[in-house]
Enzyme design. Structure first.
Site, PDB file in Angstrom:
ATOM      1  N   HIS A 271       0.859  -1.196   0.000  1.00 48.98           N
ATOM      2  CA  HIS A 271       0.000   0.000   0.000  1.00 48.98           C
ATOM      3  C   HIS A 271       0.884   1.232   0.000  1.00 48.98           C
ATOM      4  CE1 HIS A 271      -3.143   2.834   1.075  1.00 48.98           C
ATOM      5  NE2 HIS A 271      -3.994   1.891   0.710  1.00 48.98           N
ATOM      6  N   ASP A 328      -7.935  -5.247  -0.305  1.00 48.54           N
ATOM      7  CA  ASP A 328      -8.397  -6.125  -1.392  1.00 48.54           C
ATOM      8  C   ASP A 328      -8.072  -7.599  -1.167  1.00 48.54           C
ATOM      9  OD1 ASP A 328      -7.513  -3.452  -3.510  1.00 48.54           O
ATOM     10  OD2 ASP A 328      -9.536  -4.149  -3.060  1.00 48.54           O
TER      11      ASP A 328
HETATM   12  C1  SDX Z   1      -6.132  -0.088  -3.136  1.00 58.64           C
HETATM   13  O1  SDX Z   1      -4.231   4.390  -2.293  1.00 58.64           O
HETATM   14  C2  SDX Z   1      -5.231   3.805  -1.675  1.00 58.64           C
HETATM   15  O2  SDX Z   1      -5.665   4.155  -0.596  1.00 58.64           O
HETATM   16  C3  SDX Z   1      -5.828   2.618  -2.434  1.00 58.64           C
HETATM   17  C4  SDX Z   1      -6.877   1.829  -1.665  1.00 58.64           C
HETATM   18  C5  SDX Z   1      -8.130   2.626  -1.423  1.00 58.64           C
HETATM   19  O3  SDX Z   1      -8.841   2.318  -0.456  1.00 58.64           O
HETATM   20  O4  SDX Z   1      -8.435   3.496  -2.291  1.00 58.64           O
HETATM   21  O5  SDX Z   1      -6.351   1.407  -0.415  1.00 58.64           O
HETATM   22  C6  SDX Z   1      -7.294   0.582  -2.447  1.00 58.64           C
HETATM   23  O6  SDX Z   1      -5.886   0.209  -4.282  1.00 58.64           O
HETATM   24  C7  SDX Z   1      -5.274  -1.069  -2.360  1.00 58.64           C
HETATM   25  C8  SDX Z   1      -4.038  -1.564  -3.176  1.00 58.64           C
HETATM   26  C9  SDX Z   1      -4.511  -2.650  -4.148  1.00 58.64           C
HETATM   27  N1  SDX Z   1      -3.405  -3.016  -5.071  1.00 58.64           N
HETATM   28  C10 SDX Z   1      -2.755  -4.201  -4.978  1.00 58.64           C
HETATM   29  O7  SDX Z   1      -2.949  -5.020  -4.074  1.00 58.64           O
HETATM   30  C11 SDX Z   1      -1.767  -4.461  -6.106  1.00 58.64           C
HETATM   31  C12 SDX Z   1      -0.423  -4.959  -5.545  1.00 58.64           C
HETATM   32  N2  SDX Z   1       0.152  -3.849  -4.790  1.00 58.64           N
HETATM   33  C13 SDX Z   1       1.160  -3.065  -5.472  1.00 58.64           C
HETATM   34  O8  SDX Z   1       1.027  -2.919  -6.831  1.00 58.64           O
HETATM   35  C14 SDX Z   1       1.600  -1.832  -4.682  1.00 58.64           C
HETATM   36  O9  SDX Z   1       1.838  -2.229  -3.404  1.00 58.64           O
HETATM   37  C15 SDX Z   1       0.694  -0.605  -4.660  1.00 58.64           C
HETATM   38  C16 SDX Z   1       0.251  -0.194  -6.021  1.00 58.64           C
HETATM   39  C17 SDX Z   1      -0.516  -0.867  -3.812  1.00 58.64           C
HETATM   40  C18 SDX Z   1       1.487   0.532  -4.012  1.00 58.64           C
HETATM   41  O10 SDX Z   1       2.526   0.819  -4.880  1.00 58.64           O
HETATM   42  P1  SDX Z   1       3.635   1.937  -4.526  1.00 58.64           P
HETATM   43  O11 SDX Z   1       3.280   2.678  -3.275  1.00 58.64           O
HETATM   44  O12 SDX Z   1       3.860   2.732  -5.779  1.00 58.64           O
HETATM   45  O13 SDX Z   1       4.873   1.089  -4.132  1.00 58.64           O
HETATM   46  P2  SDX Z   1       5.994   0.609  -5.147  1.00 58.64           P
HETATM   47  O14 SDX Z   1       5.385   0.064  -6.404  1.00 58.64           O
HETATM   48  O15 SDX Z   1       7.004   1.718  -5.274  1.00 58.64           O
HETATM   49  O16 SDX Z   1       6.647  -0.626  -4.353  1.00 58.64           O
HETATM   50  C19 SDX Z   1       7.689  -0.428  -3.386  1.00 58.64           C
HETATM   51  C20 SDX Z   1       8.506  -1.709  -3.438  1.00 58.64           C
HETATM   52  C21 SDX Z   1       8.963  -2.084  -4.855  1.00 58.64           C
HETATM   53  O17 SDX Z   1      10.136  -2.875  -4.710  1.00 58.64           O
HETATM   54  P3  SDX Z   1      11.587  -2.138  -4.931  1.00 58.64           P
HETATM   55  O18 SDX Z   1      11.529  -1.512  -6.331  1.00 58.64           O
HETATM   56  O19 SDX Z   1      11.656  -1.075  -3.826  1.00 58.64           O
HETATM   57  O20 SDX Z   1      12.602  -3.229  -4.790  1.00 58.64           O
HETATM   58  O21 SDX Z   1       7.696  -2.819  -2.990  1.00 58.64           O
HETATM   59  C22 SDX Z   1       7.532  -3.747  -4.072  1.00 58.64           C
HETATM   60  C23 SDX Z   1       7.873  -2.993  -5.350  1.00 58.64           C
HETATM   61  O22 SDX Z   1       8.335  -3.904  -6.356  1.00 58.64           O
HETATM   62  N3  SDX Z   1       6.116  -4.155  -4.032  1.00 58.64           N
HETATM   63  C24 SDX Z   1       5.661  -5.386  -4.239  1.00 58.64           C
HETATM   64  C25 SDX Z   1       4.281  -5.315  -4.050  1.00 58.64           C
HETATM   65  N4  SDX Z   1       3.931  -4.057  -3.765  1.00 58.64           N
HETATM   66  C26 SDX Z   1       5.060  -3.335  -3.762  1.00 58.64           C
HETATM   67  N5  SDX Z   1       6.288  -6.529  -4.559  1.00 58.64           N
HETATM   68  C27 SDX Z   1       5.523  -7.641  -4.682  1.00 58.64           C
HETATM   69  N6  SDX Z   1       4.188  -7.660  -4.514  1.00 58.64           N
HETATM   70  C28 SDX Z   1       3.531  -6.518  -4.195  1.00 58.64           C
HETATM   71  N7  SDX Z   1       2.203  -6.542  -4.033  1.00 58.64           N
END
Ligand code: SDX
Length: 393
Positions: A271, A328
């Site tokens: 998140h 989710d």
């Molecule tokens: C919702 O914003 C909100 O409030 C949204 C929400 C709402 O109520 O409106 O809460 C609802 O959208 C919840 C999130 C649902 N999405 C997912 O579950 C999809 C999987 N999650 C990711 O795609 C990610 O965690 C996000 C999109 C939720 C957040 O992305 P960020 O903040 O841009 O974080 P990032 O992509 O920069 O990740 C930071 C690191 C990265 O690794 P490094 O490059 O630092 O090595 O964490 C890793 C990412 O690769 N990472 C994950 C991961 N989420 C982040 N690696 C594996 N699996 C994951 N799910």
């Protein structure tokens, strides 16, 4: 304008507005709507009550709540012509695309909801969309299942009526199930607002051009559709079903999620703000146990989800990045138990988020926020002269 422009991809460090609607603390895992904790509201409030709270700022007294519901019921008809638009879609259409199109189409049938500027006009548009949006949600499900559309029943509660329009079987008496309605009501409350997330920011920026509430909501639905946002609840179930098909091999999917060359992410994890457990995920996980238990459903997918969560919480990669289950991760397991098809999960998220989008749009308009128009840092070509096509290499 002069001065340095700093780029902030994804607005990770940018505040877009001041807001009095929702407070969340990512470190401590705190979420409050207008100061009330999500734990209390999920336990003690009804969805329509929470909608009123988010939009108008106070919990309604009995008369206010009754009048609010009465005003909504008065607007619950959707023009028959709208069915032609629904009929135009193939059955294979994703419900989120149908929903955003129908929401935009509502504009044509509700001209009074377009150029709203006074609070009175805004109130009219708000009750209209709170009345008609659930009809459109039910339409998307009936279309997907090839069932005739069902009219609502003004004698039912707000969420009960939504459930009836979605699930009443043709030529059968609708029997409401208290347990199911309570589970649905709780899930909708937990999705109702979440400050400046992607879809809410979309609603605000479209609304900032004074495009109107329904157009802003239609844009918000499209933003929510993405698998990185609300679309994650559908992607979680697809992932869990793939793991189940793979004999429950969670390790393989954990490895994929950590592999930088593999675009796969552990859906339902991570998140932008919560760097601790998402408080909603905790409540939904317990609700999943309760609902499946009470309904006598033994869903192996729930066990796979719990196994995956346990593994991820002990895995260094996830611990280092503070990746926890989000809203989710477990919600789809309850939707499934309630007989909602996987493709409809994000539509249910949109239904829950509707009051939050409305509240944020209203706050933005009442504060006369300026039109959203960020700047950029140009990194393209310098000035160059045109070359006639025959002279180009
Ligand atoms: C919702 O914003 C909100 O409030 C949204 C929400 C709402 O109520 O409106 O809460 C609802 O959208 C919840 C999130 C649902 N999405 C997912 O579950 C999809 C999987 N999650 C990711 O795609 C990610 O965690 C996000 C999109 C939720 C957040 O992305 P960020 O903040 O841009 O974080 P990032 O992509 O920069 O990740 C930071 C690191 C990265 O690794 P490094 O490059 O630092 O090595 O964490 C890793 C990412 O690769 N990472 C994950 C991961 N989420 C982040 N690696 C594996 N699996 C994951 N799910």
């Amino acid at each position: 304008s002069s001065g340095m422009i700093t780029i902030d991809p994804g607005f990770k460090n940018t505040g877009s507005c001041e807001s009095a609607i929702t407070f969340l603390d990512g470190e401590k895992g705190i979420l409050r709507y207008r100061g009330y904790s999500i734990e209390e509201l999920a336990e003690k409030a009804e969805f329509l009550e929470v909608a009123y709270l988010l939009i108008f700022g106070e919990l309604p007294n009995q008369e206010q709540l009754a009048n609010f519901h009465k005003d909504i019921k008065a607007e619950s008809h959707v023009d028959e012509e709208m069915k032609k638009i629904l009929d135009g879609f193939p059955k294979s259409a994703h419900p989120m695309g149908v929903l955003s199109s129908l929401t935009s189409a509502l504009i044509a049938f509700n001209p009074a909801s377009v150029n709203v500027s006074s609070e009175k006009e805004m109130y009219g548009a708000i009750v209209r969309i709170l009345a008609k949006f659930p009809v459109l949600v039910a339409w998307t499900l009936r279309k997907k299942k090839g069932l005739p559309l069902d009219y609502g029943d003004d004698n039912l509660g707000y969420v009960e009526n939504i459930h009836k329009m979605m699930f009443k079987k043709p030529n059968q008496e609708y029997k409401s199930n208290k347990l199911v309605i309570e589970a649905l009501d709780k899930l909708l409350i937990l999705h109702a607002d979440h400050e400046q997330n992607c879809s809410t920011s979309t609603v605000r920026i479209v609304g900032s051009s004074h495009a109107g509430l329904f157009a802003s909501l239609s844009a918000g639905i499209s933003a929510l559709w993405g698998p990185l946002h609300g679309g994650a609840n559908q992607a979680v179930l697809e992932m869990l079903e793939a793991i189940e098909k793979d004999g429950g091999d969670t390790k393989k999917y954990m490895a994929k999620a950590k592999d930088k060359n593999d675009p796969f992410r552990l859906m339902g994890f991570g998140h932008r703000v919560y760097k601790n457990f998402d408080p909603r995920a905790k409540i939904i996980k317990k609700a999943a146990d309760d609902v499946l238990g009470d309904m006598g459903i033994d869903d192996p997918i729930l066990e796979i989800a719990k196994g995956l969560e346990k593994e991820a919480l002990e895995d260094q990669y996830f611990v280092d990045r503070k990746l926890y289950p989000n809203v989710d991760f477990y919600s789809g397991i309850i939707y499934r138990a309630l007989g909602i098809p996987t493709e409809m999960f994000t539509v249910m998220f949109a239904l829950g988020r509707l009051p939050g989008w409305i509240a944020q749009w209203r706050e933005m308009r009442l504060k006369n926020e300026p039109i959203g128009r960020p700047r950029q840092v140009y990194i393209g070509e310098n000035a160059r002269a045109f070359v006639a096509v025959e002279k180009r290499k």
